[in-house]
Motif scaffolding. Structure first.
Motif, short mmCIF file in Angstrom:
data_model
loop_
_atom_site.label_atom_id
_atom_site.label_comp_id
_atom_site.label_asym_id
_atom_site.label_seq_id
_atom_site.Cartn_x
_atom_site.Cartn_y
_atom_site.Cartn_z
N GLY A 289 7.52 4.21 8.17
CA GLY A 289 8.78 3.64 7.73
C GLY A 289 9.90 4.05 8.67
N ALA A 294 6.16 5.22 5.01
CA ALA A 294 6.41 4.24 3.96
C ALA A 294 5.35 4.30 2.87
N HIS A 313 6.94 5.34 -0.57
CA HIS A 313 8.28 5.90 -0.53
C HIS A 313 9.22 5.10 -1.44
N GLY A 316 10.69 1.75 -0.58
CA GLY A 316 9.89 0.53 -0.58
C GLY A 316 9.85 -0.18 -1.92
#
Length: 381
Positions: A289, A294, A313, A316
């Motif tokens: 990310g 991510a 995460h 997201g």
């Protein structure tokens, strides 16, 4: 996709030089070349109808007669510094090929596998793969090298395919790198590094498991599949994790599981895990990310398929990354031969359990632990 930089202080102690140890496997053993024992058999195996192809990209050979071949074997067998050769033998100690460790840089702990002779008796056999596993394990775990190299003539397509299959990463082409048998040689460079070894080792060991072969000895899942390094699922681009990712994996687990812990009142099991150690027996996949990971999937492949943990995460949220990482995990385990997958979560997380249920997971049983109740779930793939 680029892995995170792993620029950190390292132990600058020089690595030891390889020695003529014997390395035992299930399909083969590596031992020092013995000219008296090995020359006749290796000459017969390497100088049949396929000799021109076998020797085409090696620096020497084929040989005009057995006497010349014998002289070469005696020379390479006597070497104890660089290169260092091993005979690749059947379990009953019949030599069917050789390989060497060469271009040995003990100061920077860099070493190359090369001058590989795979005779027809060795080609396309489990022993051919196990020999590479045994030597790589010796390089990384016994000798402590940081970088393991594979180089070959750029025209040698089988060698380039083998490098990728064994888990090496292509780094580039060195044009007119050397003169070989009187001709220009462009050299393709590949490498494997120490932070990658745990996941590469896992791929070798999963491939070598007896249950990966049918009764006729045919592989069920290829090593290339076990060594897959990149995958796509929806907008997620996933890569195999390395030891360099461990701090970021821990940080992702901390932030991703915080909300669960306000409900359960206990530290989530994935936050207790040692992810550096888990790389030895779990596939770990991550998606990068902005300044953090991510998503992450931790998968047990054997002896049974288990989704150990998934994390996305909070940045997201709203992008269905949870669906993507779950779908990827199911697809990956199916690719590796699983027909069922299990997972578990805290029994108090009813919304999470319902989310899995909507995606086809069935409750199986609740495990009573000292500090929590754990809901186990299962799905057919």
């Amino acid at each position: 996709m680029t892995e995170p930089a792993f620029d950190h202080a390292v132990d600058a102690t020089p690595a030891p030089r390889p020695t003529h140890v014997t390395l035992e496997g299930r399909f083969c053993r590596l031992r020092p070349l013995d000219p008296a024992r090995d020359t006749d058999g290796l000459y017969a195996l390497s100088h049949g109808p396929e000799a021109p192809q076998q020797w085409a990209y090696l620096f020497t050979g084929p040989y005009a007669d057995k006497a010349d071949f014998d002289a070469h074997v005696r020379t390479i067998a006597a070497g104890t510094t660089d290169p260092v050769y091993w005979a690749i033998c059947t379990p009953d100690d019949r030599a069917i090929g050789w390989l060497s460790l060469m271009r040995i840089d003990t100061t920077h702990r860099v070493i190359e596998v090369g001058s590989i002779l795979y005779t027809p008796a060795l080609q396309r056999t489990p022993a051919a793969t196990e020999a590479e596993y045994l030597l790589a394990r010796y390089v990384f775990e016994t000798l402590g090298y940081r970088r393991y190299e594979w180089k070959c003539h750029n025209l040698n397509e089988p060698s380039k395919r083998a490098a990728v299959r064994f888990g090496f990463t292509y780094e580039g082409l060195f044009r007119q790198h050397m003169i070989a048998k009187g001709r220009n040689r462009d050299t393709a460079w590949f490498s494997m590094i120490d932070i990658e070894w745990p996941q590469r080792k896992l791929a070798f060991e999963l491939w070598l498991r007896p249950d990966n072969f049918d009764p006729e000895g045919r592989q069920k899942v290829s090593l290339a599949v076990f060594n897959r390094l990149l995958a796509h699922q929806g907008e997620l681009v996933l890569r195999r994790a390395t030891l360099a990712d461990v701090p970021a994996i821990r940080a992702l687990k901390d932030i991703a599981y915080a909300a669960n812990e306000t409900i359960t009142g206990v530290l989530s099991l994935p936050r207790k895990a040692d992810y550096a150690a888990m790389m030895a027996d779990h596939e770990i996949w991550v998606a990068d990310g902005e300044g953090h990971l991510a998503a992450c999937a931790v998968l047990q492949v054997a002896p049974e398929a288990v989704i150990y943990s998934l994390a996305v995460h909070p940045d997201g949220q709203g992008r269905r990354l949870g669906d993507a990482i779950l779908a990827f995990s199911e697809r990956r385990l199916a690719e590796l031969g699983a027909d069922r997958v299990t997972l578990y979560t805290h029994a108090a997380l009813e919304q999470r359990i319902a989310w899995y249920a909507r995606r086809g997971f069935l409750r199986t049983h609740v495990e009573e632990m000292a500090d929590r109740r754990v809901q186990h779930m299962e799905k057919a793939l």
